[in-house]
Design a protein around this motif. Structure first.
Motif, PDB file in Angstrom:
ATOM      1  N   ALA A  85       0.829  -1.204   0.000  1.00 46.25           N
ATOM      2  CA  ALA A  85       0.000   0.000   0.000  1.00 46.25           C
ATOM      3  C   ALA A  85       0.864   1.256   0.000  1.00 46.25           C
ATOM      4  O   ALA A  85       0.571   2.226  -0.712  1.00 46.25           O
ATOM      5  CB  ALA A  85      -0.934   0.002   1.214  1.00 46.25           C
ATOM      6  N   ARG A 102       2.441   1.636  -3.502  1.00 46.10           N
ATOM      7  CA  ARG A 102       1.435   2.098  -4.471  1.00 46.10           C
ATOM      8  C   ARG A 102       1.108   3.580  -4.254  1.00 46.10           C
ATOM      9  O   ARG A 102       0.978   4.345  -5.218  1.00 46.10           O
ATOM     10  CB  ARG A 102       0.164   1.265  -4.380  1.00 46.10           C
ATOM     11  CG  ARG A 102       0.329  -0.124  -4.926  1.00 46.10           C
ATOM     12  CD  ARG A 102      -0.979  -0.914  -4.864  1.00 46.10           C
ATOM     13  NE  ARG A 102      -0.786  -2.271  -5.287  1.00 46.10           N
ATOM     14  CZ  ARG A 102      -0.711  -2.663  -6.558  1.00 46.10           C
ATOM     15  NH1 ARG A 102      -0.832  -1.773  -7.518  1.00 46.10           N
ATOM     16  NH2 ARG A 102      -0.516  -3.931  -6.861  1.00 46.10           N
ATOM     17  N   ASP A 103       0.989   4.004  -2.995  1.00 45.10           N
ATOM     18  CA  ASP A 103       0.711   5.403  -2.689  1.00 45.10           C
ATOM     19  C   ASP A 103       1.849   6.295  -3.177  1.00 45.10           C
ATOM     20  O   ASP A 103       1.614   7.359  -3.745  1.00 45.10           O
ATOM     21  CB  ASP A 103       0.495   5.582  -1.185  1.00 45.10           C
ATOM     22  CG  ASP A 103       0.181   7.024  -0.824  1.00 45.10           C
ATOM     23  OD1 ASP A 103      -0.870   7.524  -1.271  1.00 45.10           O
ATOM     24  OD2 ASP A 103       1.001   7.644  -0.127  1.00 45.10           O
ATOM     25  N   TYR A 104       3.079   5.862  -2.967  1.00 48.86           N
ATOM     26  CA  TYR A 104       4.242   6.628  -3.402  1.00 48.86           C
ATOM     27  C   TYR A 104       4.225   6.813  -4.920  1.00 48.86           C
ATOM     28  O   TYR A 104       4.460   7.915  -5.429  1.00 48.86           O
ATOM     29  CB  TYR A 104       5.512   5.895  -2.960  1.00 48.86           C
ATOM     30  CG  TYR A 104       6.783   6.604  -3.338  1.00 48.86           C
ATOM     31  CD1 TYR A 104       7.291   7.637  -2.553  1.00 48.86           C
ATOM     32  CD2 TYR A 104       7.486   6.240  -4.477  1.00 48.86           C
ATOM     33  CE1 TYR A 104       8.457   8.286  -2.898  1.00 48.86           C
ATOM     34  CE2 TYR A 104       8.654   6.886  -4.829  1.00 48.86           C
ATOM     35  CZ  TYR A 104       9.137   7.911  -4.037  1.00 48.86           C
ATOM     36  OH  TYR A 104      10.297   8.552  -4.395  1.00 48.86           O
ATOM     37  N   GLU A 141       1.558   6.605  -6.973  1.00 48.06           N
ATOM     38  CA  GLU A 141       0.427   7.462  -7.344  1.00 48.06           C
ATOM     39  C   GLU A 141       0.734   8.925  -7.058  1.00 48.06           C
ATOM     40  O   GLU A 141       0.407   9.807  -7.852  1.00 48.06           O
ATOM     41  CB  GLU A 141      -0.828   7.030  -6.592  1.00 48.06           C
ATOM     42  CG  GLU A 141      -1.392   5.714  -7.082  1.00 48.06           C
ATOM     43  CD  GLU A 141      -2.536   5.203  -6.212  1.00 48.06           C
ATOM     44  OE1 GLU A 141      -3.065   5.980  -5.392  1.00 48.06           O
ATOM     45  OE2 GLU A 141      -2.889   4.023  -6.351  1.00 48.06           O
ATOM     46  N   ARG A 142       1.366   9.193  -5.938  1.00 45.39           N
ATOM     47  CA  ARG A 142       1.725  10.566  -5.589  1.00 45.39           C
ATOM     48  C   ARG A 142       2.700  11.137  -6.617  1.00 45.39           C
ATOM     49  O   ARG A 142       2.587  12.292  -7.018  1.00 45.39           O
ATOM     50  CB  ARG A 142       2.362  10.596  -4.192  1.00 45.39           C
ATOM     51  CG  ARG A 142       2.562  11.968  -3.652  1.00 45.39           C
ATOM     52  CD  ARG A 142       3.024  11.918  -2.221  1.00 45.39           C
ATOM     53  NE  ARG A 142       2.038  11.178  -1.435  1.00 45.39           N
ATOM     54  CZ  ARG A 142       2.076  11.064  -0.130  1.00 45.39           C
ATOM     55  NH1 ARG A 142       3.059  11.614   0.547  1.00 45.39           N
ATOM     56  NH2 ARG A 142       1.153  10.392   0.514  1.00 45.39           N
TER      57      ARG A 142
END
Length: 69
Positions: free
Chosen positions: A34, A37-39, A41-42
């Protein structure tokens, strides 16, 4: 995710536990995934923002004749 290549890595247990706590996710694998994936997307959002900021400048540059000299 079926069909995707997977890798195994070793991480410091304290880091993983902290990620699990901060993300509120009970599985070490899911918590780290998670965060990754967040990194990503950011990063994509930042790239999109920069591109939007640069577009008006590019359009202005295209509308002006090149300097004569």
């Amino acid at each position: 995710m079926p069909g995707r290549a997977k890798i195994s890595i070793s991480l410091d247990a304290e880091l993983v536990v902290e990620v699990m706590v901060l993300a509120g996710i009970g599985s070490p694998q899911d918590a780290v995934e998670a965060v990754v994936r967040d990194y990503i997307e950011r990063g994509h959002r930042t790239e999109a923002r920069v591109q939007l900021q640069d577009e008006p400048r590019r359009e202005a540059d295209l509308g002006q004749p090149p300097p004569q000299g």
